[in-house]
Scaffold this active site. Sequence first.
Site, PDB file in Angstrom:
ATOM      1  N   GLN A  85       0.799  -1.235   0.000  1.00 48.11           N
ATOM      2  CA  GLN A  85       0.000   0.000   0.000  1.00 48.11           C
ATOM      3  C   GLN A  85       0.832   1.286   0.000  1.00 48.11           C
ATOM      4  O   GLN A  85       0.422   2.274  -0.629  1.00 48.11           O
ATOM      5  CB  GLN A  85      -0.983  -0.002   1.177  1.00 48.11           C
ATOM      6  N   CYS A 207      -1.954   6.253   6.801  1.00 47.63           N
ATOM      7  CA  CYS A 207      -0.948   7.157   6.256  1.00 47.63           C
ATOM      8  C   CYS A 207      -1.513   8.554   6.059  1.00 47.63           C
ATOM      9  O   CYS A 207      -1.906   8.948   4.954  1.00 47.63           O
ATOM     10  CB  CYS A 207      -0.365   6.654   4.951  1.00 47.63           C
ATOM     11  N   ASP A 345      -3.330  -1.128  11.604  1.00 47.17           N
ATOM     12  CA  ASP A 345      -4.287  -0.029  11.438  1.00 47.17           C
ATOM     13  C   ASP A 345      -5.544  -0.172  12.301  1.00 47.17           C
ATOM     14  O   ASP A 345      -6.236   0.820  12.551  1.00 47.17           O
ATOM     15  CB  ASP A 345      -4.746   0.046   9.968  1.00 47.17           C
ATOM     16  N   LYS A 353      -1.150   3.778  12.284  1.00 45.89           N
ATOM     17  CA  LYS A 353      -1.766   3.643  10.962  1.00 45.89           C
ATOM     18  C   LYS A 353      -0.793   3.890   9.818  1.00 45.89           C
ATOM     19  O   LYS A 353      -1.119   4.524   8.806  1.00 45.89           O
ATOM     20  CB  LYS A 353      -3.013   4.522  10.827  1.00 45.89           C
ATOM     21  N   THR A 354       0.440   3.381  10.011  1.00 47.50           N
ATOM     22  CA  THR A 354       1.401   3.337   8.909  1.00 47.50           C
ATOM     23  C   THR A 354       2.088   1.966   8.955  1.00 47.50           C
ATOM     24  O   THR A 354       2.079   1.300   9.995  1.00 47.50           O
ATOM     25  CB  THR A 354       2.514   4.406   9.035  1.00 47.50           C
ATOM     26  N   ALA A 355       2.690   1.595   7.829  1.00 48.50           N
ATOM     27  CA  ALA A 355       3.462   0.351   7.817  1.00 48.50           C
ATOM     28  C   ALA A 355       4.645   0.482   8.774  1.00 48.50           C
ATOM     29  O   ALA A 355       5.087  -0.504   9.372  1.00 48.50           O
ATOM     30  CB  ALA A 355       3.947   0.066   6.405  1.00 48.50           C
ATOM     31  N   ALA A 356       5.141   1.716   8.914  1.00 50.45           N
ATOM     32  CA  ALA A 356       6.251   1.938   9.842  1.00 50.45           C
ATOM     33  C   ALA A 356       5.811   1.650  11.276  1.00 50.45           C
ATOM     34  O   ALA A 356       6.579   1.096  12.064  1.00 50.45           O
ATOM     35  CB  ALA A 356       6.751   3.370   9.719  1.00 50.45           C
ATOM     36  N   CYS A 388       6.965   8.482   7.971  1.00 48.62           N
ATOM     37  CA  CYS A 388       6.418   8.702   6.638  1.00 48.62           C
ATOM     38  C   CYS A 388       7.452   9.477   5.833  1.00 48.62           C
ATOM     39  O   CYS A 388       7.863  10.549   6.252  1.00 48.62           O
ATOM     40  CB  CYS A 388       5.136   9.527   6.796  1.00 48.62           C
TER      41      CYS A 388
END
Lengths: 444, 111
Positions: A85, A207, A345, A353-356, A388
């Site tokens: 994503q 994100c 998320d 709410k980020t992949a990080a 981000c």
Amino acid sequence: MSQKSSNAGPNHGRRKFLQVSGLGLAATAGTGIMTSKALAKVKTNARVVIIGAGAAGLDAANRLSRELDGAQITIIDSRVEHIYQPGLTLVATGLWKASKVMDENARYMPDGIDWIQARVIEFDPETNSVLTDTGQRVAYDYLMVTTGLQVNYSGVEGMSPELIGQMGIGCVYDNPNHATRTWNMIDQFTDVGGVGLFTRPRGPVKCAGAPLKVTMLSEDLLERKGNRDKAQLFYTPPAKGLFSQPEINEFLKEELPSRGISLLWDHPLVGIEPELKRATFETPEGNQTLDYDFIHVVPPMQAPDPLANSPLSWKTGRFAAGGWMEVDQHTLQHPRFQNVFGSGDCVGTPVGKTAASVKAQVPVAVANMVSSIADRELSARYNGYTSCPLVTRKGQALLVEFDYDLKMVPSFPFVNPYEKHWFPWMLKDRMLHAAYNAMLRGRV
Amino acid sequence: MAFSIVGILAVLLEAFRPLIPLIVAVVVADIALLAYTVSKGQFAHAKARRLSLWAGAAFMVGAFLVGPSLTQVTFGSFLSITDWVMLGAMSVGVGIAGFVLTLPMTSLIKF
Ligand SMILES: Cc1cc2nc3c(=O)[nH]c(=O)nc-3n(C[C@H](O)[C@H](O)[C@H](O)COP(=O)(O)OP(=O)(O)OC[C@H]3O[C@@H](n4cnc5c(N)ncnc54)[C@H](O)[C@@H]3O)c2cc1C
């Protein structure tokens, strides 16, 4: 803060009975996000169920299967393809081909776990079970919830996913098809110009940088095509801020206007009339309409319905409205159902709410679940880390990394997080996908 | 975010996964050449070192020049000294890899 698992769930008897040998679990790093590192596998016959095989689910499955010996691990998700994503903003702005973000979940599934290809329609933590849409009831001793979130297109009156790619409507959320159709619209818009509206809904979105990146990359594309003077651009935040981290908020409050992107504060999008190309915003002065040639619609987001409607969601407080899963923000354990953990998320935490954040959360949730199985203190802590690469133009970005205190926590101390550089762009374009895949394998 | 050696290697493995067969072939050929040149007592003689240094330098300059285009941009996107230093550091890495990888080959050349 350290919390001990009380094993207070209804299946207490069975879980007490679980054969656990503490062969040397997890000496924890103690502070920050850093997690326990299992020195040896924990022997157990616990049934561990993971709901959702996205970024967090696959990472958790790989880690749990490495850290537990003898557990029956099941993952439930009907989705076969895997979407990278974080690449969707680049697809939607013509910088990546859609094929670059497509992958398969099977490539990342660890050996020896059960994959039930179905969707959970009911969470029943009172009986320690979930029900799937194929009618299967799956019982667990420990549950890891990683369902991601749900994009509510119907939260914008007149909007539906079918409209993306037609009549000047784009939406980068949250699959390659939508991103490609959005690119068709942005490509046309940046050729002919007109009024471009870039929206952002109320409440958390995955994100939070993505709507800003789409805006700035569209402006950059107009510039690169030599058509900047043909377009008027507006960014419409739902309140009086652009980003939760204060210094980055200040940076953006200068950056966007300096590039001729007007800020319309307190303008959450509530409706569109696609045929008329007209958008309605709910402002403090009442509803206002604006005509557009291109609109980037970012619908409101919430936890998936089965989770939001279950006893696992927040019932009071700021996360209740989105039905986000209730967890202790540091241990990622459910406070009422202590054999349940969450990450990704779907959880209601102040930052994420980020992949990080998935990368930082999953090792903590897994370490604490393993500690709970071994009847040890839950000592791994998530400090709210999120990140981000805020792409401002093709080839330039800010590397934004912060925690629950909204304090910057740069991984590369020599890269000034408040200045645009090529280096974070290089990371975004060439390295972060690899880092993400390594995360899916539970290796970073 | 803290970095671990395992994590960095895992990321590099993923980044180069599509090239793994090629990388394995080059490394195997290199090891074979290394074994051969060592057994002949001619590994890393002065001329080989000099030639590999030139090769490494060529790799380094090449990496420096194509680096930005590999990320779809030009040097025009470089805004700070950090960008130049990072590209420089990556190019030096490529140069060192070029030196190491070519050394068994250049060692074949008679001194
Ligand atoms: C446009 C865009 C740009 C982004 N950019 C960045 C970025 O630059 N950097 C960054 O770090 N992050 C970025 N992200 C965010 C990042 O992709 C997500 O935070 C991350 O994927 C969350 O992982 P997850 O596992 O929680 O959810 P997901 O990866 O979405 O996975 C959830 C999984 O759960 C499954 N599921 C849902 N409901 C059920 C159910 N009832 N039963 C069974 N399975 C279910 C779904 O099928 C899915 O496979 C971006 C996201 C988008 C959309």
